[in-house]
Design a protein around this motif. Structure first.
Motif, PDB file in Angstrom:
ATOM      1  N   VAL A 186      26.053  34.742  14.585  1.00  0.00           N
ATOM      2  CA  VAL A 186      27.068  34.130  13.727  1.00  0.00           C
ATOM      3  C   VAL A 186      26.819  34.483  12.262  1.00  0.00           C
ATOM      4  CG1 VAL A 186      28.189  31.941  13.101  1.00  0.00           C
ATOM      5  CG2 VAL A 186      27.362  32.282  15.423  1.00  0.00           C
ATOM      6  N   ASP A 187      25.605  34.922  11.937  1.00  0.00           N
ATOM      7  CA  ASP A 187      25.311  35.316  10.560  1.00  0.00           C
ATOM      8  C   ASP A 187      26.233  36.441  10.108  1.00  0.00           C
ATOM      9  OD1 ASP A 187      23.500  35.044   8.189  1.00  0.00           O
ATOM     10  OD2 ASP A 187      23.077  37.142   8.685  1.00  0.00           O
ATOM     11  N   ASP A 188      26.504  37.407  10.990  1.00  0.00           N
ATOM     12  CA  ASP A 188      27.439  38.475  10.647  1.00  0.00           C
ATOM     13  C   ASP A 188      28.825  37.909  10.348  1.00  0.00           C
ATOM     14  OD1 ASP A 188      25.701  40.572  10.742  1.00  0.00           O
ATOM     15  OD2 ASP A 188      26.425  41.397  12.636  1.00  0.00           O
ATOM     16  N   VAL A 189      29.244  36.922  11.115  1.00  0.00           N
ATOM     17  CA  VAL A 189      30.551  36.293  10.892  1.00  0.00           C
ATOM     18  C   VAL A 189      30.588  35.648   9.507  1.00  0.00           C
ATOM     19  CG1 VAL A 189      32.224  34.627  11.758  1.00  0.00           C
ATOM     20  CG2 VAL A 189      30.782  35.903  13.373  1.00  0.00           C
ATOM     21  N   ALA A 190      29.487  34.973   9.145  1.00  0.00           N
ATOM     22  CA  ALA A 190      29.422  34.314   7.844  1.00  0.00           C
ATOM     23  C   ALA A 190      29.424  35.326   6.698  1.00  0.00           C
ATOM     24  CB  ALA A 190      28.180  33.431   7.767  1.00  0.00           C
ATOM     25  N   VAL A 191      28.857  36.510   6.938  1.00  0.00           N
ATOM     26  CA  VAL A 191      28.873  37.567   5.920  1.00  0.00           C
ATOM     27  C   VAL A 191      30.273  38.150   5.782  1.00  0.00           C
ATOM     28  CG1 VAL A 191      28.052  39.886   5.370  1.00  0.00           C
ATOM     29  CG2 VAL A 191      26.445  38.163   6.170  1.00  0.00           C
ATOM     30  N   ASP A 192      30.901  38.470   6.904  1.00  0.00           N
ATOM     31  CA  ASP A 192      32.168  39.187   6.889  1.00  0.00           C
ATOM     32  C   ASP A 192      33.363  38.291   6.595  1.00  0.00           C
ATOM     33  OD1 ASP A 192      30.823  41.546   7.417  1.00  0.00           O
ATOM     34  OD2 ASP A 192      30.999  41.317   9.589  1.00  0.00           O
ATOM     35  N   PHE A 193      33.171  36.969   6.755  1.00  0.00           N
ATOM     36  CA  PHE A 193      34.218  35.999   6.419  1.00  0.00           C
ATOM     37  C   PHE A 193      33.583  34.927   5.532  1.00  0.00           C
ATOM     38  CE2 PHE A 193      35.254  38.075  10.360  1.00  0.00           C
ATOM     39  CZ  PHE A 193      36.572  38.463  10.147  1.00  0.00           C
ATOM     40  N   PRO A 194      33.326  35.268   4.268  1.00  0.00           N
ATOM     41  CA  PRO A 194      32.466  34.440   3.420  1.00  0.00           C
ATOM     42  C   PRO A 194      33.014  33.063   3.095  1.00  0.00           C
ATOM     43  CG  PRO A 194      33.480  36.208   2.146  1.00  0.00           C
ATOM     44  CD  PRO A 194      33.764  36.501   3.588  1.00  0.00           C
ATOM     45  N   HIS A 195      34.311  32.847   3.303  1.00  0.00           N
ATOM     46  CA  HIS A 195      34.889  31.528   3.012  1.00  0.00           C
ATOM     47  C   HIS A 195      35.232  30.746   4.280  1.00  0.00           C
ATOM     48  CE1 HIS A 195      34.978  32.484  -1.232  1.00  0.00           C
ATOM     49  NE2 HIS A 195      35.547  33.632  -0.933  1.00  0.00           N
ATOM     50  N   LEU A 196      34.880  31.303   5.425  1.00  0.00           N
ATOM     51  CA  LEU A 196      35.096  30.595   6.690  1.00  0.00           C
ATOM     52  C   LEU A 196      34.050  29.493   6.824  1.00  0.00           C
ATOM     53  CD1 LEU A 196      36.459  30.350   9.488  1.00  0.00           C
ATOM     54  CD2 LEU A 196      34.794  32.037  10.326  1.00  0.00           C
ATOM     55  N   ARG A 197      34.519  28.275   7.011  1.00  0.00           N
ATOM     56  CA  ARG A 197      33.594  27.158   7.218  1.00  0.00           C
ATOM     57  C   ARG A 197      33.159  27.156   8.678  1.00  0.00           C
ATOM     58  NH1 ARG A 197      37.099  22.389   5.167  1.00  0.00           N
ATOM     59  NH2 ARG A 197      38.762  23.854   5.680  1.00  0.00           N
ATOM     60  N   ILE A 198      31.868  27.240   8.903  1.00  0.00           N
ATOM     61  CA  ILE A 198      31.288  27.424  10.229  1.00  0.00           C
ATOM     62  C   ILE A 198      30.375  26.248  10.552  1.00  0.00           C
ATOM     63  CG2 ILE A 198      29.649  28.834  11.561  1.00  0.00           C
ATOM     64  CD1 ILE A 198      30.708  31.269   9.995  1.00  0.00           C
ATOM     65  N   VAL A 199      30.426  25.801  11.808  1.00  0.00           N
ATOM     66  CA  VAL A 199      29.489  24.804  12.313  1.00  0.00           C
ATOM     67  C   VAL A 199      28.729  25.418  13.481  1.00  0.00           C
ATOM     68  CG1 VAL A 199      29.172  22.519  13.312  1.00  0.00           C
ATOM     69  CG2 VAL A 199      31.018  22.907  11.656  1.00  0.00           C
ATOM     70  N   LEU A 200      27.405  25.439  13.384  1.00  0.00           N
ATOM     71  CA  LEU A 200      26.556  25.803  14.520  1.00  0.00           C
ATOM     72  C   LEU A 200      26.283  24.532  15.307  1.00  0.00           C
ATOM     73  CD1 LEU A 200      24.012  28.132  12.676  1.00  0.00           C
ATOM     74  CD2 LEU A 200      25.895  28.843  14.170  1.00  0.00           C
ATOM     75  N   ALA A 201      26.809  24.464  16.516  1.00  0.00           N
ATOM     76  CA  ALA A 201      26.688  23.249  17.312  1.00  0.00           C
ATOM     77  C   ALA A 201      25.342  23.197  18.013  1.00  0.00           C
ATOM     78  CB  ALA A 201      27.811  23.174  18.343  1.00  0.00           C
ATOM     79  N   HIS A 202      24.754  22.019  18.008  1.00  0.00           N
ATOM     80  CA  HIS A 202      23.543  21.680  18.770  1.00  0.00           C
ATOM     81  C   HIS A 202      22.246  22.134  18.087  1.00  0.00           C
ATOM     82  CE1 HIS A 202      26.593  21.170  21.772  1.00  0.00           C
ATOM     83  NE2 HIS A 202      26.690  22.452  22.061  1.00  0.00           N
ATOM     84  N   PRO A 203      21.153  21.436  18.364  1.00  0.00           N
ATOM     85  CA  PRO A 203      19.832  22.036  18.142  1.00  0.00           C
ATOM     86  C   PRO A 203      19.768  23.334  18.956  1.00  0.00           C
ATOM     87  CG  PRO A 203      19.621  19.680  18.520  1.00  0.00           C
ATOM     88  CD  PRO A 203      21.047  20.036  18.827  1.00  0.00           C
ATOM     89  N   SER A 204      19.480  24.450  18.282  1.00  0.00           N
ATOM     90  CA  SER A 204      19.770  25.768  18.855  1.00  0.00           C
ATOM     91  C   SER A 204      18.616  26.344  19.671  1.00  0.00           C
ATOM     92  CB  SER A 204      20.141  26.740  17.732  1.00  0.00           C
ATOM     93  OG  SER A 204      21.243  26.272  17.010  1.00  0.00           O
ATOM     94  N   PHE A 205      18.034  25.550  20.557  1.00  0.00           N
ATOM     95  CA  PHE A 205      16.947  26.039  21.412  1.00  0.00           C
ATOM     96  C   PHE A 205      17.385  27.286  22.167  1.00  0.00           C
ATOM     97  CE2 PHE A 205      15.020  26.223  25.644  1.00  0.00           C
ATOM     98  CZ  PHE A 205      13.678  26.282  25.309  1.00  0.00           C
ATOM     99  N   PRO A 206      16.595  28.361  22.174  1.00  0.00           N
ATOM    100  CA  PRO A 206      15.257  28.521  21.586  1.00  0.00           C
ATOM    101  C   PRO A 206      15.278  29.174  20.211  1.00  0.00           C
ATOM    102  CG  PRO A 206      15.698  30.358  23.021  1.00  0.00           C
ATOM    103  CD  PRO A 206      16.943  29.508  23.035  1.00  0.00           C
ATOM    104  N   TRP A 207      16.398  29.044  19.488  1.00  0.00           N
ATOM    105  CA  TRP A 207      16.570  29.721  18.198  1.00  0.00           C
ATOM    106  C   TRP A 207      16.765  28.716  17.062  1.00  0.00           C
ATOM    107  CZ3 TRP A 207      20.231  31.430  22.166  1.00  0.00           C
ATOM    108  CH2 TRP A 207      19.782  32.556  22.880  1.00  0.00           C
ATOM    109  N   GLN A 208      15.997  27.643  17.074  1.00  0.00           N
ATOM    110  CA  GLN A 208      16.184  26.634  16.041  1.00  0.00           C
ATOM    111  C   GLN A 208      15.915  27.179  14.640  1.00  0.00           C
ATOM    112  OE1 GLN A 208      17.192  22.935  16.257  1.00  0.00           O
ATOM    113  NE2 GLN A 208      17.746  24.098  14.436  1.00  0.00           N
ATOM    114  N   ASP A 209      14.854  27.931  14.478  1.00  0.00           N
ATOM    115  CA  ASP A 209      14.539  28.452  13.153  1.00  0.00           C
ATOM    116  C   ASP A 209      15.619  29.416  12.659  1.00  0.00           C
ATOM    117  OD1 ASP A 209      12.233  26.961  13.064  1.00  0.00           O
ATOM    118  OD2 ASP A 209      10.919  28.609  13.657  1.00  0.00           O
ATOM    119  N   GLU A 210      16.193  30.191  13.575  1.00  0.00           N
ATOM    120  CA  GLU A 210      17.281  31.091  13.191  1.00  0.00           C
ATOM    121  C   GLU A 210      18.480  30.303  12.664  1.00  0.00           C
ATOM    122  OE1 GLU A 210      15.329  31.411  15.760  1.00  0.00           O
ATOM    123  OE2 GLU A 210      15.003  33.515  16.314  1.00  0.00           O
TER     124      GLU A 210
END
Length: 296
Positions: A186-210
């Motif tokens: 989703v980081d690419d999405v946030a870069v390519d659509f810089p004004h799009l408001r994004i919600v990452l749903a859930h504690p992102s196991f196993p990628w919480q730090d990401e």
């Protein structure tokens, strides 16, 4: 009082993540196999309340809820619950329900047209994506025209992230690929659509730090806390929610698989400051959803 008739001041919390799992004619949003797998994963009898019943649950508690289904027809072959039905039911309960839609990105131009129509004609306030269930990578350019439309419409896009209970324990996971729900995609999405408001749903196991890295780095990326009892939250998630991300973390339950009562009872036991707690429970969501002014 908002234009939709919702009295935000009266609300004690806004749940940004609940599911419409059954249609007016009794059809489920998931196939029986996937529904049973989800029930086993959450170790609960999987009762499917109607949208009206969900409204009653939240009204009794002086809370509001975002509600949506998932359109994954391309990958699963299972017909979706109509976005129009969800929106119409929310309109009947506009004091407590906020409609999000789900449009399968594999539908191409038709998806873009539908998204625009749903906002213009049905007052939809955001869109839900489940990359693993919908079998697409969030950074796939196939989905970019849909993101572009959502960004132009000025409403949020909520992405499932991390492991999913859907398909858990089914041979081959029911064909569901966990890799699509890595929040770094989703980081690419946030870069390519810089004004799009994004919600990452859930504690992102196993990628919480990401997930924490993306939300810290990209100004319009938020995290909702749905799908887990707060007593199981990773310590770094609690630490960031209490400090660097205190204005970007949102209450979400994942109702009906986790009830708001259970979630809130466990959240009350977390070491969250008195200043931050109301932000997570209500104020951050009210701002993100446009229920209050951005500078309020």
């Amino acid at each position: 009082m908002t234009a939709t008739g919702m009295d935000v001041d009266r609300l004690v919390a806004i749940d940004v993540h609940t599911h419409a799992e059954i249609s007016a004619d009794g059809r489920s949003s998931l196939s029986p196999v996937l529904l049973e797998a989800s029930a086993r994963y959450f170790k609960a009898a999987h009762r499917q309340p109607t949208i009206a019943e969900t409204a009653g649950i939240y009204r009794e508690r002086n809370m509001a809820a975002v509600i949506f289904t998932v359109d994954a027809e391309h990958a699963t072959g299972h017909p979706r619950i109509s976005n129009e039905e969800v929106a119409a039911s929310c309109a009947e309960h506009a004091d407590v329900l906020i409609p999000f839609a789900s449009v399968d990105p594999w539908k191409g131009r038709a998806a873009v047209r539908e998204a625009r129509r749903l906002v213009a004609e049905h007052s939809v306030r955001g869109f839900k994506f489940h990359p693993s269930l919908q079998d697409f990578s969030p950074d796939d350019r196939m989905a970019y025209p849909l993101y572009e439309a959502i960004e132009e419409l000025g409403v949020p896009a909520l992405f499932h992230s991390g492991q999913t209970g859907i398909g858990a324990g089914v041979p081959g996971g029911g064909g569901i690929r966990l890799k699509h729900s890595n929040p770094m995609l989703v980081d690419d999405v946030a870069v390519d659509f810089p004004h799009l408001r994004i919600v990452l749903a859930h504690p992102s196991f196993p990628w919480q730090d990401e997930a924490l890295a993306v939300a810290t780095h990209k100004p319009f990326v938020h995290i909702d806390l749905s799908g887990w009892s707060p007593k199981y939250f990773p310590p770094q998630l609690v630490r960031y929610a209490n400090t660097l991300l205190q204005d970007k973390v949102l209450f979400g339950s994942d109702h009906p698989v986790i009830t708001p009562d259970r979630w809130l009872a466990d959240f009350a036991k977390l070491d969250i400051s008195d200043e931050v707690r109301p932000k997570i429970l209500k104020h951050n969501a009210a701002r993100l959803l446009g229920l209050v002014q951005e500078d309020a």
